[in-house]
Design a protein around this motif. Structure first.
Motif, PDB file in Angstrom:
ATOM      1  N   ASN A  70       0.833  -1.203   0.000  1.00 41.83           N
ATOM      2  CA  ASN A  70       0.000   0.000   0.000  1.00 41.83           C
ATOM      3  C   ASN A  70       0.869   1.254   0.000  1.00 41.83           C
ATOM      4  N   ARG A  71       0.259   2.398  -0.276  1.00 40.71           N
ATOM      5  CA  ARG A  71       0.999   3.659  -0.322  1.00 40.71           C
ATOM      6  C   ARG A  71       1.522   3.988   1.077  1.00 40.71           C
ATOM      7  N   GLY A  72       2.827   4.126   1.168  1.00 40.91           N
ATOM      8  CA  GLY A  72       3.446   4.384   2.460  1.00 40.91           C
ATOM      9  C   GLY A  72       3.875   3.136   3.199  1.00 40.91           C
ATOM     10  N   GLY A  73       3.370   1.964   2.774  1.00 35.30           N
ATOM     11  CA  GLY A  73       3.788   0.709   3.376  1.00 35.30           C
ATOM     12  C   GLY A  73       3.488   0.589   4.851  1.00 35.30           C
ATOM     13  N   VAL A  74       2.216   0.750   5.239  1.00 37.88           N
ATOM     14  CA  VAL A  74       1.837   0.763   6.656  1.00 37.88           C
ATOM     15  C   VAL A  74       1.035  -0.479   7.035  1.00 37.88           C
ATOM     16  N   ILE A  75       1.139  -0.850   8.306  1.00 37.28           N
ATOM     17  CA  ILE A  75       0.374  -1.960   8.872  1.00 37.28           C
ATOM     18  C   ILE A  75      -0.818  -1.371   9.614  1.00 37.28           C
ATOM     19  N   SER A  76      -2.018  -1.669   9.147  1.00 42.11           N
ATOM     20  CA  SER A  76      -3.214  -1.125   9.789  1.00 42.11           C
ATOM     21  C   SER A  76      -3.561  -1.942  11.028  1.00 42.11           C
ATOM     22  N   GLN A  77      -4.412  -1.371  11.889  1.00 40.63           N
ATOM     23  CA  GLN A  77      -4.856  -2.083  13.078  1.00 40.63           C
ATOM     24  C   GLN A  77      -5.679  -3.310  12.710  1.00 40.63           C
ATOM     25  N   ALA A  78      -6.446  -3.195  11.625  1.00 38.23           N
ATOM     26  CA  ALA A  78      -7.245  -4.342  11.178  1.00 38.23           C
ATOM     27  C   ALA A  78      -6.341  -5.488  10.753  1.00 38.23           C
ATOM     28  N   TRP A  79      -5.264  -5.176  10.048  1.00 42.24           N
ATOM     29  CA  TRP A  79      -4.304  -6.204   9.665  1.00 42.24           C
ATOM     30  C   TRP A  79      -3.677  -6.839  10.910  1.00 42.24           C
ATOM     31  N   LYS A  80      -3.366  -5.993  11.885  1.00 39.89           N
ATOM     32  CA  LYS A  80      -2.600  -6.469  13.031  1.00 39.89           C
ATOM     33  C   LYS A  80      -3.326  -7.586  13.779  1.00 39.89           C
ATOM     34  N   LYS A  81      -4.652  -7.515  13.827  1.00 33.60           N
ATOM     35  CA  LYS A  81      -5.405  -8.587  14.480  1.00 33.60           C
ATOM     36  C   LYS A  81      -5.124  -9.930  13.816  1.00 33.60           C
ATOM     37  N   VAL A  82      -5.053  -9.927  12.488  1.00 34.75           N
ATOM     38  CA  VAL A  82      -4.768 -11.168  11.757  1.00 34.75           C
ATOM     39  C   VAL A  82      -3.326 -11.597  11.985  1.00 34.75           C
ATOM     40  N   LEU A  83      -2.409 -10.648  11.985  1.00 36.05           N
ATOM     41  CA  LEU A  83      -0.996 -10.978  12.161  1.00 36.05           C
ATOM     42  C   LEU A  83      -0.735 -11.585  13.536  1.00 36.05           C
ATOM     43  N   VAL A  84      -1.380 -11.037  14.554  1.00 41.49           N
ATOM     44  CA  VAL A  84      -1.241 -11.601  15.900  1.00 41.49           C
ATOM     45  C   VAL A  84      -1.804 -13.022  15.926  1.00 41.49           C
ATOM     46  N   ALA A  85      -2.971 -13.196  15.335  1.00 44.54           N
ATOM     47  CA  ALA A  85      -3.578 -14.529  15.301  1.00 44.54           C
ATOM     48  C   ALA A  85      -2.699 -15.520  14.541  1.00 44.54           C
ATOM     49  N   ALA A  86      -2.037 -15.048  13.472  1.00 47.11           N
ATOM     50  CA  ALA A  86      -1.156 -15.925  12.702  1.00 47.11           C
ATOM     51  C   ALA A  86       0.036 -16.380  13.540  1.00 47.11           C
ATOM     52  N   LEU A  87       0.620 -15.477  14.282  1.00 39.77           N
ATOM     53  CA  LEU A  87       1.726 -15.857  15.166  1.00 39.77           C
ATOM     54  C   LEU A  87       1.268 -16.894  16.188  1.00 39.77           C
ATOM     55  N   GLU A  88       0.100 -16.664  16.738  1.00 37.08           N
ATOM     56  CA  GLU A  88      -0.426 -17.589  17.741  1.00 37.08           C
ATOM     57  C   GLU A  88      -0.770 -18.947  17.128  1.00 37.08           C
ATOM     58  N   GLU A  89      -1.078 -18.947  15.821  1.00 42.52           N
ATOM     59  CA  GLU A  89      -1.396 -20.191  15.114  1.00 42.52           C
ATOM     60  C   GLU A  89      -0.134 -20.965  14.757  1.00 42.52           C
TER      61      GLU A  89
END
Length: 333
Positions: A70-89
């Motif tokens: 994405n423009r600016g290359g940022v991690i949104s809060q909505a994405w972060k929920k999935v990323l945390v869940a992925a680590l936990e998985e």
């Protein structure tokens, strides 16, 4: 080392082009792409199986790769929920965004607690020199474009593939996050400090055999006011012997800049060549790479024929129709 295979995270990408990282992996390393994870509102689709995190882990996926640029290359809060869940998985995470995974304390904490790895590929790992402009042995070809995301990486990859198929000496030189994730090596050029950008490309394309070609992945556009600096670093640091001009004909305006129309092929040819000849007076433009993915085949072939007739150089869509014309032009130099 990033563990494969991958689950490609498309997030809430607004269009297909926004997921160009995932697209590149899917097209060039399909064995590494087990499936895709899309959030609500995602308008990109790699044609892979849509999987939950649990399904992808059961299928053998080891790393969740952020496939969105994405423009600016940022991690949104909505994405972060999935990323945390992925680590936990049980997934490792890999990203080429400017917003580094390692700079997010919550992701770092979860990764440590779960024994998982965070891979930021857009982080320079070498102390690059300042460019000196000294002529290097070997040959180099650089893809330059009328805009961002018009097919510069695909052009270099296609030419490298077809040259190797002919038994010619060739190396693809990745300069961006997608190319690095595809090949496992390269320079994350837009994350290099400005004074060292050209030097990093000299480092990436060192002395080589006289008949060896480095196929350098292009970035940005000399005509894109947001990203022209990274392009010029490639033009001067790469000291190309050959330029291929890349274009996507269906664009209404520059990517992310609705107030700017695309330059003509002639403008890019002339400006890029003049700047390239500062570092290598023998540089030549050898052809045009046209991204015709949004054009019917008959229309695409007619457009290519018109470019060849008008500009007097070979034109092809190397991913769709092959790169033979461009490789022939290199061999003829």
């Amino acid at each position: 080392m990033i563990q494969t295979p991958y689950l490609l995270f498309l997030g809430d990408a607004p269009d297909q082009l926004a997921a160009k990282v995932a697209q590149g992996i899917k097209d060039w390393r399909p064995d590494n792409a087990i499936g895709q994870f899309r959030m609500e509102g995602c308008n990109a689709d790699m044609g892979l199986a849509d999987m939950s995190l649990a399904e992808a882990r059961a299928a053998g996926a080891k790393t969740l790769v952020i496939g969105v640029a994405n423009r600016g290359g940022v991690i949104s809060q909505a994405w972060k929920k999935v990323l945390v869940a992925a680590l936990e998985e049980g997934f490792d995470l890999a990203s080429g965004l400017h917003n580094l995974l390692r700079d997010e304390p919550d992701l770092v904490a979860v990764a440590q607690a779960c024994g998982r790895q965070l891979h930021d590929v857009r982080v320079p790992s070498v102390q690059y020199p300042i460019a000196n402009g000294v002529k290097r042995s070997g040959k180099r070809c650089l893809a330059v474009g009328t805009d961002c995301s018009v097919g510069k990486m695909y052009t270099a990859l296609c030419m490298d593939r077809d040259m190797k198929a002919r038994g010619l000496k060739s190396s693809f030189r990745a300069t961006g996050q997608t190319g690095i994730l595809i090949t496992g090596d390269g320079v994350p050029l837009d994350a290099v400090i400005a004074d060292f950008m050209a030097g990093s490309i000299e480092w990436l394309t060192p002395d080589n055999d006289p008949d060896h070609w480095d196929m350098i992945e292009g970035q940005g556009s000399l005509f894109h006011v947001s990203y022209s600096g990274v392009t010029l670093a490639l033009v001067h640091g790469g000291q190309p012997d050959a330029l291929v001009v890349c274009h996507e004909p269906t664009r209404a305006h520059m990517r992310g800049l609705p107030g700017y129309t695309l330059p003509s092929l002639e403008d890019v040819r002339d400006v890029a060549l003049r700047l390239a000849q500062v570092a290598n007076p023998a540089c030549q433009v050898i052809g045009f790479s046209i991204n015709t993915q949004h054009m019917p085949e008959a229309e695409a072939r007619a457009y290519l024929a018109d470019v060849e007739a008008r500009l007097g150089l070979p034109a092809t869509d190397p991913f769709r129709f092959g790169a033979d014309k461009l490789v022939d032009a290199l061999v003829a130099l």
